[in-house]
Design a protein around this motif. Structure first.
Motif, PDB file in Angstrom:
ATOM      1  N   GLY A   1       0.728  -1.205  -0.095  1.00  0.00           N
ATOM      2  CA  GLY A   1       0.057   0.059   0.050  1.00  0.00           C
ATOM      3  C   GLY A   1       1.017   1.234   0.008  1.00  0.00           C
ATOM      4  N   LEU A   2       2.055   1.408  -0.325  1.00  0.00           N
ATOM      5  CA  LEU A   2       2.954   2.361  -0.316  1.00  0.00           C
ATOM      6  C   LEU A   2       3.300   2.785  -1.799  1.00  0.00           C
ATOM      7  CD1 LEU A   2       4.669   4.461   1.312  1.00  0.00           C
ATOM      8  CD2 LEU A   2       6.571   2.779   1.536  1.00  0.00           C
ATOM      9  N   GLY A   3       3.207   4.188  -1.927  1.00  0.00           N
ATOM     10  CA  GLY A   3       3.532   4.511  -3.576  1.00  0.00           C
ATOM     11  C   GLY A   3       4.379   5.902  -3.223  1.00  0.00           C
ATOM     12  N   VAL A   4       5.258   6.013  -4.085  1.00  0.00           N
ATOM     13  CA  VAL A   4       5.888   7.554  -3.930  1.00  0.00           C
ATOM     14  C   VAL A   4       6.149   7.824  -5.553  1.00  0.00           C
ATOM     15  CG1 VAL A   4       7.192   6.811  -1.987  1.00  0.00           C
ATOM     16  CG2 VAL A   4       8.269   6.134  -4.187  1.00  0.00           C
ATOM     17  N   GLY A   5       6.471   9.271  -5.582  1.00  0.00           N
ATOM     18  CA  GLY A   5       6.553   9.753  -6.889  1.00  0.00           C
ATOM     19  C   GLY A   5       7.404  11.362  -6.670  1.00  0.00           C
ATOM     20  N   PHE A   6       7.866  11.686  -7.726  1.00  0.00           N
ATOM     21  CA  PHE A   6       8.655  12.905  -7.580  1.00  0.00           C
ATOM     22  C   PHE A   6       8.724  13.541  -9.260  1.00  0.00           C
ATOM     23  CE2 PHE A   6      12.013   9.310  -8.164  1.00  0.00           C
ATOM     24  CZ  PHE A   6      12.531   9.923  -9.125  1.00  0.00           C
TER      25      PHE A   6
ATOM     26  N   GLY B   1       9.028  33.471 -14.300  1.00  0.00           N
ATOM     27  CA  GLY B   1       8.017  32.534 -13.585  1.00  0.00           C
ATOM     28  C   GLY B   1       8.823  31.575 -12.518  1.00  0.00           C
ATOM     29  N   LEU B   2       7.889  30.924 -11.778  1.00  0.00           N
ATOM     30  CA  LEU B   2       8.375  30.118 -10.790  1.00  0.00           C
ATOM     31  C   LEU B   2       8.191  28.538 -11.265  1.00  0.00           C
ATOM     32  CD1 LEU B   2       6.961  31.738  -7.625  1.00  0.00           C
ATOM     33  CD2 LEU B   2       9.107  32.150  -8.908  1.00  0.00           C
ATOM     34  N   ASN B   3       9.084  27.628 -10.686  1.00  0.00           N
ATOM     35  CA  ASN B   3       8.878  26.234 -11.055  1.00  0.00           C
ATOM     36  C   ASN B   3       8.767  25.519  -9.730  1.00  0.00           C
ATOM     37  OD1 ASN B   3       9.388  26.037 -13.926  1.00  0.00           O
ATOM     38  ND2 ASN B   3      11.255  27.358 -13.485  1.00  0.00           N
ATOM     39  N   ARG B   4       8.563  24.339  -9.618  1.00  0.00           N
ATOM     40  CA  ARG B   4       8.574  23.562  -8.431  1.00  0.00           C
ATOM     41  C   ARG B   4       8.976  22.025  -8.658  1.00  0.00           C
ATOM     42  NH1 ARG B   4       1.964  23.124  -7.575  1.00  0.00           N
ATOM     43  NH2 ARG B   4       2.598  24.105  -6.007  1.00  0.00           N
ATOM     44  N   VAL B   5       9.742  21.664  -7.777  1.00  0.00           N
ATOM     45  CA  VAL B   5      10.066  20.297  -7.683  1.00  0.00           C
ATOM     46  C   VAL B   5       9.316  19.709  -6.466  1.00  0.00           C
ATOM     47  CG1 VAL B   5      12.469  20.405  -8.884  1.00  0.00           C
ATOM     48  CG2 VAL B   5      12.204  20.873  -6.379  1.00  0.00           C
ATOM     49  N   TYR B   6       8.913  18.262  -6.734  1.00  0.00           N
ATOM     50  CA  TYR B   6       8.051  17.846  -5.648  1.00  0.00           C
ATOM     51  C   TYR B   6       8.530  16.121  -5.371  1.00  0.00           C
ATOM     52  CZ  TYR B   6       5.594  15.273  -9.021  1.00  0.00           C
ATOM     53  OH  TYR B   6       5.383  14.331 -10.148  1.00  0.00           O
ATOM     54  N   LEU B   7       8.252  15.713  -4.111  1.00  0.00           N
ATOM     55  CA  LEU B   7       8.340  14.661  -3.731  1.00  0.00           C
ATOM     56  C   LEU B   7       6.961  14.387  -3.020  1.00  0.00           C
ATOM     57  CD1 LEU B   7       9.853  12.030  -3.189  1.00  0.00           C
ATOM     58  CD2 LEU B   7      10.638  13.202  -0.978  1.00  0.00           C
ATOM     59  N   SER B   8       6.474  13.176  -3.497  1.00  0.00           N
ATOM     60  CA  SER B   8       4.980  12.565  -2.932  1.00  0.00           C
ATOM     61  C   SER B   8       5.306  11.462  -2.338  1.00  0.00           C
ATOM     62  CB  SER B   8       3.961  12.718  -4.075  1.00  0.00           C
ATOM     63  OG  SER B   8       3.786  13.889  -4.634  1.00  0.00           O
ATOM     64  N   VAL B   9       4.139  11.183  -1.365  1.00  0.00           N
ATOM     65  CA  VAL B   9       4.219   9.823  -0.872  1.00  0.00           C
ATOM     66  C   VAL B   9       2.484   9.273  -0.416  1.00  0.00           C
ATOM     67  CG1 VAL B   9       5.044   8.244   1.276  1.00  0.00           C
ATOM     68  CG2 VAL B   9       6.411   9.951   0.425  1.00  0.00           C
ATOM     69  N   GLY B  10       2.145   8.106  -0.679  1.00  0.00           N
ATOM     70  CA  GLY B  10       0.809   7.827  -0.432  1.00  0.00           C
ATOM     71  C   GLY B  10       1.027   6.531   0.253  1.00  0.00           C
ATOM     72  N   TYR B  11       0.052   6.379   1.109  1.00  0.00           N
ATOM     73  CA  TYR B  11       0.150   5.049   2.084  1.00  0.00           C
ATOM     74  C   TYR B  11      -1.534   4.657   2.293  1.00  0.00           C
ATOM     75  CZ  TYR B  11       0.792   1.532   5.591  1.00  0.00           C
ATOM     76  OH  TYR B  11       0.924   0.420   6.288  1.00  0.00           O
ATOM     77  N   GLU B  12      -1.728   3.280   2.059  1.00  0.00           N
ATOM     78  CA  GLU B  12      -2.965   2.853   2.548  1.00  0.00           C
ATOM     79  C   GLU B  12      -2.980   2.562   3.958  1.00  0.00           C
ATOM     80  OE1 GLU B  12      -6.219   0.053  -0.065  1.00  0.00           O
ATOM     81  OE2 GLU B  12      -4.436  -0.799   0.425  1.00  0.00           O
TER      82      GLU B  12
ATOM     83  N   PHE C   1      -5.805   1.503   5.826  1.00  0.00           N
ATOM     84  CA  PHE C   1      -6.331   0.169   5.807  1.00  0.00           C
ATOM     85  C   PHE C   1      -7.296   0.305   4.422  1.00  0.00           C
ATOM     86  CE2 PHE C   1      -8.698   3.728   7.964  1.00  0.00           C
ATOM     87  CZ  PHE C   1      -9.815   3.740   7.525  1.00  0.00           C
ATOM     88  N   GLU C   2      -7.912  -0.793   4.285  1.00  0.00           N
ATOM     89  CA  GLU C   2      -8.553  -1.140   2.843  1.00  0.00           C
ATOM     90  C   GLU C   2      -9.480  -0.026   2.358  1.00  0.00           C
ATOM     91  OE1 GLU C   2     -11.101  -4.726   0.698  1.00  0.00           O
ATOM     92  OE2 GLU C   2     -10.936  -4.631   2.442  1.00  0.00           O
ATOM     93  N   ASN C   3      -9.147   0.444   1.226  1.00  0.00           N
ATOM     94  CA  ASN C   3      -9.615   1.641   0.488  1.00  0.00           C
ATOM     95  C   ASN C   3      -9.607   2.987   1.090  1.00  0.00           C
ATOM     96  OD1 ASN C   3     -10.702  -0.148  -1.763  1.00  0.00           O
ATOM     97  ND2 ASN C   3     -12.319  -0.705  -0.104  1.00  0.00           N
ATOM     98  N   PHE C   4      -8.854   3.221   2.281  1.00  0.00           N
ATOM     99  CA  PHE C   4      -8.543   4.416   2.896  1.00  0.00           C
ATOM    100  C   PHE C   4      -6.933   4.616   2.816  1.00  0.00           C
ATOM    101  CE2 PHE C   4      -7.670   7.278   6.354  1.00  0.00           C
ATOM    102  CZ  PHE C   4      -8.500   8.299   5.997  1.00  0.00           C
ATOM    103  N   SER C   5      -6.606   5.629   2.216  1.00  0.00           N
ATOM    104  CA  SER C   5      -5.534   6.010   2.016  1.00  0.00           C
ATOM    105  C   SER C   5      -5.242   7.507   2.463  1.00  0.00           C
ATOM    106  CB  SER C   5      -4.831   5.907   0.496  1.00  0.00           C
ATOM    107  OG  SER C   5      -5.020   4.548   0.169  1.00  0.00           O
ATOM    108  N   ILE C   6      -3.923   8.021   2.857  1.00  0.00           N
ATOM    109  CA  ILE C   6      -3.433   9.307   3.085  1.00  0.00           C
ATOM    110  C   ILE C   6      -2.078   9.552   2.221  1.00  0.00           C
ATOM    111  CG2 ILE C   6      -4.553   9.223   5.426  1.00  0.00           C
ATOM    112  CD1 ILE C   6      -1.719   8.759   6.613  1.00  0.00           C
ATOM    113  N   GLY C   7      -1.866  10.808   1.981  1.00  0.00           N
ATOM    114  CA  GLY C   7      -0.635  11.122   1.353  1.00  0.00           C
ATOM    115  C   GLY C   7      -0.166  12.665   1.606  1.00  0.00           C
TER     116      GLY C   7
END
Length: 427
Positions: A119-124, A154-165, A167-173
């Motif tokens: 249930g763990l996913g990341v992105g950047f 203008g402005l740019n952004r670099v980002y790092l994301s994390v998402g975690y389930e 419990f079943e069908n409920f995730s936070i990030g």
């Protein structure tokens, strides 16, 4: 082969990301420039909804959706999603008496996401945050005084994301964004029958952080249908601006500088200023059948009336609370059809209305857009796709000597699913 060509083109475009002028809008004169859409082509074509997420696409707006990225650790395989988006925006700018046309082409995002299992996913990745690009000419009532305003950056952004389930069908990030860039503006004034003109050049080097927190609930309602509910809070962006200002005079006939000096901004308390972009709260709800269809709606609210930029003292401009409402969805006739390619195509559409919070000459500058597009599968039995999208919209008004922008935005997005690791098998 196609993927290698696309990746090469995107990498070349990325080298110019920080230098691009992503807008020709006169409204980029205000604030920190023209805000850019932070979302993949797939989400933008559904009215910029962030409430929908699945296992084969990155959702830049909703970090909790990273928990859904496909992974197959039991088979010794890990799948990654590579995503990039390019857009061309054609604009007709119209005042009460005149009109003009222009266009810009930009890289909108370059992203990578992958599932780590359990249930763990990341992105950047990297994406533009705002763009400045204007060229405005004003004159006094008798035509004797001309003022030319130009701006870029203008402005740019670099980002790092994390998402975690959790419990079943409920995730936070959560997503952490580092925003950076340079805003440049210039005002040149000339007076009829006067030999010399004046030039006022201002530069702001801006950087700072903000965070996006999300909760995501996607329960099954019955054997076929699923409910999608999300809540997101993008915290206040605390940006620091290091400023310079240069004043000078020039010979009008040949545009030759006569003298110039740097203004002592420290004495005025403007050498370093704070830019606080107020927090945005977004609520979304949707309903659909997995791999078949989806319909959703989303509402965002931002107390933008608290924003100010004391370094740029602009008359006749103010800020009010901003909001946005979006509706959209998709349909796939038959994602697993053995024959009939069009049955496996994803058809998307949406509509959005934005109250931007920008108030110029006592007029609200609002935006309305209609979006639609298709997701084209690349190869059979694979999850990669090419996404084409279109947005027709209108922003601003011609009242009170302002301008109205009618635009067509054409989007191309690539989403590739590939192995990011494979366990060795020992015989």
């Amino acid at each position: 082969m196609v993927k290698k060509i696309v990746i090469a083109v995107v990498c070349l475009a990325a080298t110019g990301l920080c230098a691009q002028n992503g807008t020709v809008s006169p409204y980029s004169f205000f604030g920190i420039g023209d805000p850019r859409s932070f979302g993949t082509v797939e989400n933008q074509m559904m009215g910029s909804l962030g409430v929908y997420g699945d296992s084969i696409h990155i959702n830049l707006q909703n970090p909790a959706a990273y928990s859904k990225l496909k992974v197959s650790l039991n088979d010794g395989l890990g799948l990654a999603v590579y995503a990039a988006g390019i857009s061309n925006r054609q604009v007709e700018i119209e005042s009460f008496t005149e009109s003009a046309r222009s266009a810009t082409t930009n890289l909108d995002y370059l992203s990578l996401g992958f599932g780590l299992g359990n249930g763990l996913g990341v992105g950047f990745g990297i994406a533009p945050y705002s763009s400045v690009g204007y060229n405005l000419l004003t004159e006094s009532n008798d035509g004797s005084v001309l003022n030319l305003f130009t701006g870029e950056g203008g402005l740019n952004r670099v980002y790092l994301s994390v998402g975690y389930e959790l419990f079943e069908n409920f995730s936070i990030g959560a997503t952490s964004n580092f925003n950076f860039g340079k805003l440049e503006s210039q005002r040149v004034q000339s007076i009829q029958d006067v030999q010399f003109g004046t030039r006022d050049e201002r530069t702001s080097r801006v950087n700072g952080l903000d965070f996006n927190f999300a909760a995501y609930y996607t329960p099954k309602v019955n054997d076929k249908h699923r409910l999608f509910v999300s809540a997101r809070v993008n915290t206040q962006a605390n940006l620091t601006s290091e400023n310079t200002r240069r004043l000078g005079s020039f010979l009008s006939s040949i545009d030759q500088e006569i003298e110039a000096f740097d203004v002592d901004l420290a004495a005025e308390g403007l050498l370093r200023t704070d830019l606080k972009i107020p927090a945005t709260t977004t609520m979304g709800v949707g309903y659909g059948e997995d791999k078949k269809w989806f319909l959703g709606a989303e509402y965002s609210f931002q107390q933008f009336g608290d924003f100010s930029n004391e370094f740029l003292d602009v008359e006749n401009v103010g800020y009010s609370d901003a909001s946005s409402i979006s509706f959209g969805g998709f349909i796939v006739p038959d994602y697993d059809a053995f024959n009939g390619y069009l049955k496996r195509v994803t058809y998307r559409a949406g509509v959005r209305y934005d109250k931007t919070g920008l108030v110029v000459s006592d007029r609200d500058i609002n935006n309305f857009g209609i979006t639609f597009g298709v997701g084209l599968p690349l190869g059979r039995g694979q999850y990669s796709n090419l996404n084409l999208g279109f947005e027709l919209g209108r922003r601003g008004t011609t009242a009170n000597d302002l301008v109205e922008e009618s635009y067509l935005k054409i989007n191309i997005g690539f989403s590739f699913n590939d192995l990011w690791f494979q366990k060795r098998k020992i015989n």
